[in-house]
Design an enzyme around this catalytic site. Structure first.
Site, mmCIF file in Angstrom:
data_model
loop_
_atom_site.group_PDB
_atom_site.id
_atom_site.type_symbol
_atom_site.label_atom_id
_atom_site.label_comp_id
_atom_site.label_asym_id
_atom_site.label_seq_id
_atom_site.Cartn_x
_atom_site.Cartn_y
_atom_site.Cartn_z
ATOM 1 C CD GLN A 42 -2.887 -1.170 2.318
ATOM 2 O OE1 GLN A 42 -2.582 -1.819 3.311
ATOM 3 N NE2 GLN A 42 -4.011 -0.489 2.240
ATOM 4 C CG HIS A 62 0.727 -4.593 -13.371
ATOM 5 N ND1 HIS A 62 1.982 -5.002 -12.973
ATOM 6 C CD2 HIS A 62 0.570 -3.332 -12.876
ATOM 7 C CE1 HIS A 62 2.559 -4.037 -12.269
ATOM 8 N NE2 HIS A 62 1.721 -3.023 -12.200
ATOM 9 C CG ASP A 75 2.778 -0.152 -10.971
ATOM 10 O OD1 ASP A 75 2.428 -1.195 -10.384
ATOM 11 O OD2 ASP A 75 2.694 -0.013 -12.209
ATOM 12 N NE ARG A 100 -0.026 -4.615 11.735
ATOM 13 C CZ ARG A 100 -1.128 -4.822 11.009
ATOM 14 N NH1 ARG A 100 -2.117 -3.936 11.043
ATOM 15 N NH2 ARG A 100 -1.271 -5.883 10.281
ATOM 16 C CG HIS A 146 -0.810 -6.133 5.224
ATOM 17 N ND1 HIS A 146 -0.918 -5.532 6.464
ATOM 18 C CD2 HIS A 146 -1.913 -5.752 4.542
ATOM 19 C CE1 HIS A 146 -2.035 -4.792 6.503
ATOM 20 N NE2 HIS A 146 -2.653 -4.914 5.340
ATOM 21 C CG ASN A 191 -3.432 -7.354 7.983
ATOM 22 O OD1 ASN A 191 -3.653 -6.827 9.073
ATOM 23 N ND2 ASN A 191 -4.105 -7.021 6.890
ATOM 24 C CD GLU A 192 -8.061 -6.737 8.158
ATOM 25 O OE1 GLU A 192 -8.541 -6.855 7.022
ATOM 26 O OE2 GLU A 192 -8.248 -5.743 8.869
ATOM 27 C CG ASN A 333 -6.351 -5.054 11.800
ATOM 28 O OD1 ASN A 333 -5.560 -4.763 12.690
ATOM 29 N ND2 ASN A 333 -5.974 -5.361 10.578
ATOM 30 C CE1 TYR A 335 -9.550 -1.370 9.888
ATOM 31 C CE2 TYR A 335 -9.684 1.012 9.633
ATOM 32 C CZ TYR A 335 -8.961 -0.165 9.561
ATOM 33 O OH TYR A 335 -7.640 -0.131 9.163
ATOM 34 C CD GLU A 402 -5.128 -2.514 9.553
ATOM 35 O OE1 GLU A 402 -6.187 -2.151 8.990
ATOM 36 O OE2 GLU A 402 -4.331 -3.306 9.047
HETATM 37 C C1 NOJ Z 1 -7.479 -3.532 6.808
HETATM 38 C C2 NOJ Z 1 -6.207 -3.826 6.100
HETATM 39 O O1 NOJ Z 1 -5.324 -4.523 6.916
HETATM 40 C C3 NOJ Z 1 -5.543 -2.613 5.475
HETATM 41 O O2 NOJ Z 1 -4.655 -3.068 4.526
HETATM 42 C C4 NOJ Z 1 -6.597 -1.699 4.904
HETATM 43 O O3 NOJ Z 1 -6.060 -0.638 4.182
HETATM 44 C C5 NOJ Z 1 -7.438 -1.187 6.048
HETATM 45 N N1 NOJ Z 1 -8.078 -2.279 6.730
HETATM 46 C C6 NOJ Z 1 -8.545 -0.232 5.617
HETATM 47 O O4 NOJ Z 1 -9.367 -0.880 4.736
#
Ligand code: NOJ
Length: 498
Positions: A42, A62, A75, A100, A146, A191-192, A333, A335, A402
């Protein structure tokens, strides 16, 4: 004595008054750690530079750019491959306790295999980051995976669907511990996994976006991930823990699922959803096997669908033993929150994980929305969720790895600021009033970055990045300034009670 009683009562009154206005005015414990989070694909860019191999996100963006909202890719992204010193400046300015980040597997091992060429330039890049973090007293939380699998592992044997991945991943993990372990305080194996198994193998929402076998492949993926996680945990535990003295675990994600009514059936639906979301991984890791509700429901539906065994793979008793207890903390994580409603089970037909769950999930219209349809602002959900984890998983140490808010990138971002203030306030209540053992928090994210299939249309950074400028300059948002004050004072309001 009398005076101290009066002072104490005043403090309580002051606290009650401030909480009545919404934000908790107690200080975070002095040993509570704050930080920010990012992930390699990212932010790094430099997708094919200095010997890095292609990964499944390079490949997906791509070959099928239409899948990404704005046709963009990683990229160049934030160009953090060339700009770590700038990012380090931001970390220092915020005053974080930890950072992190994730390693790009194919930057270190271009083919993914240990016997392929080891890419010295990739190693030097992470070595430099970790050394500078250490020199600046910033702890590193490093995610091994990730979501950016080396493309050749996908092509050679089908990535997470093939048992071969367990050894291949274990070799990569050992190499990472070997190379970097003296500078890493917290390792995160994955991750997730919920998201990359579900979206990667059922909904096409993430790479490799394969939709061949709904209701089957995602469970195979998770099975391989859990075995790989356990292997990495034991390698660290047996070979590195004594000298490197770090911790290792996994990062799991979930919304809080709140029953949509007082009806007991809606509570059952909420619990079932939590089990299919979070328990899918947390149960094996803490208790040794998949949640019973998953075993039962997927087993029954598979039989009715005509399969001769459950679509949910089974662990051997040895595997159960190996996976049980492989966590030093739980990385969470979180949200947002959703409401749940019990419904009749979806009819038997094409298998799918949604049918396996058969719960209606919806939002309350009054909840504040964001630029990502899945993020609604519901701060109390964090308190309820951390309590649920405490009660169901033996009161583990939790690190919030997160949490964050998505908008369109304004420098003045009161809604993000407010999101952080309210979620952190809810966390204070969980810590002080409920005794939940949360020891740290890394906000997502340090900088605006490539938000997967939303491309650059959803922004979650504390710092804005100008993606039209080749220099990718960063600018702190109002939320960054607020977060910096919180880190300096450990307090969410102008004045906290001591
Ligand atoms: C979870 C992910 O781990 C992360 O890569 C993502 O950008 C964020 N949540 C927000 O969506």
């Amino acid at each position: 004595m009398f005076l101290s009683k009066v002072l104490f009562s005043l403090c309580i009154l002051l606290h009650l008054w401030t909480t009545a206005t919404g934000v908790d005015n107690r200080k975070f414990p002095s040993n509570f750690k704050f930080g920010v989070a990012t992930a390699a694909y990212q932010i790094e860019g430099a997708w094919d530079e200095d010997g890095k191999g292609e990964n499944i996100w390079d490949h997906l963006t791509h070959t099928t750019p239409d899948l990404v909202y704005d046709g963009s890719n990683g990229d160049i992204a934030c160009d953090s491959y060339h700009k770590f010193d700038t990012d380090l400046g931001l970390l220092k300015d915020l005053g974080v306790d930890y950072y992190r980040l994730s390693l790009s597997w194919s930057r270190i091992l271009p083919t993914g295999h240990i016997d392929g060429q080891i890419n010295e330039a990739g190693i030097a890049y992470y070595e430099d980051i970790l050394t500078k973090l250490q020199e600046n007293g910033i702890e590193a939380l490093v995610t091994l995976y990730h979501w950016d699998l080396p493309q050749s592992l996908q092509e050679d044997f089908g990535g997470w669907l093939n048992e071969t991945i367990v050894d291949v991943y274990a070799n990569y993990a050992r190499l990472a511990f070997d190379l970097f372990g003296d500078k890493v305080q917290h390792w995160i194996t994955f991750n997730e996994p919920h998201i990359f198994c579900l979206d990667g193998y059922e909904t096409a929402g993430k790479a490799p976006a394969i939709t061949d076998a709904p209701g089957i492949d995602l469970y195979t993926c998770a099975h391989m991930v859990l075995k790989s996680h356990a292997r990495a945990y034991h390698i660290y535990d047996n070979e590195y823990r004594e000298t490197q003295k770090g911790k290792i675990s996994i990062v799991l994600n979930t919304n809080w699922f709140e029953p949509g009514s007082d009806d007991e059936k809606d509570s059952e639906a909420a619990e079932r959803h939590l089990q299919f979301f979070f328990g899918w991984f947390a149960n094996p890791i803490v208790h040794g096997n998949y949640p019973q509700v998953m075993i039962d429901r997927i087993g029954e539906r598979s039989e009715k669908e005509g399969f001769n065994k459950s679509r949910l793979p089974e662990f051997t008793s040895q595997e159960i033993e190996d996976i049980k207890g492989t966590y030093d903390f739980i990385g969470l994580n979180h949200y947002s929150t959703s409401l749940t409603q019990w419904i009749e089970d979806n009819e038997i037909g094409e298998p799918s994980s949604l049918n396996d769950i058969s719960v209606k999930v919806y939002d309350d219209d009054s909840w504040e929305s964001s630029s990502s349809d899945w993020i609604k602002v519901v701060p109390w959900g964090l308190r309820k969720l951390t309590n649920w984890i405490k009660d169901n998983y033996n009161n583990p140490e939790i690190i919030i790895t997160e949490n964050g808010f998505s908008d369109t990138g304004e420098i003045d971002d009161p809604r993000r600021l407010n999101y952080y203030r309210e979620y952190l306030s809810s966390l204070l209540e969980a810590i002080y009033d409920d005794g939940v053992n949360v020891t740290g928090y890394t906000a997502w994210s340090l900088i605006d970055n490539f938000e997967w299939l939303q491309g650059y249309s959803a922004k979650l950074g504390l710092h804005s990045v100008n993606f039209s400028d080749p220099e990718r300059p960063r600018t702190p948002k109002s939320s960054a300034k607020y977060y910096k004050t919180v880190l300096a004072t450990r307090c969410l309001v102008d004045e906290c009670i001591e």
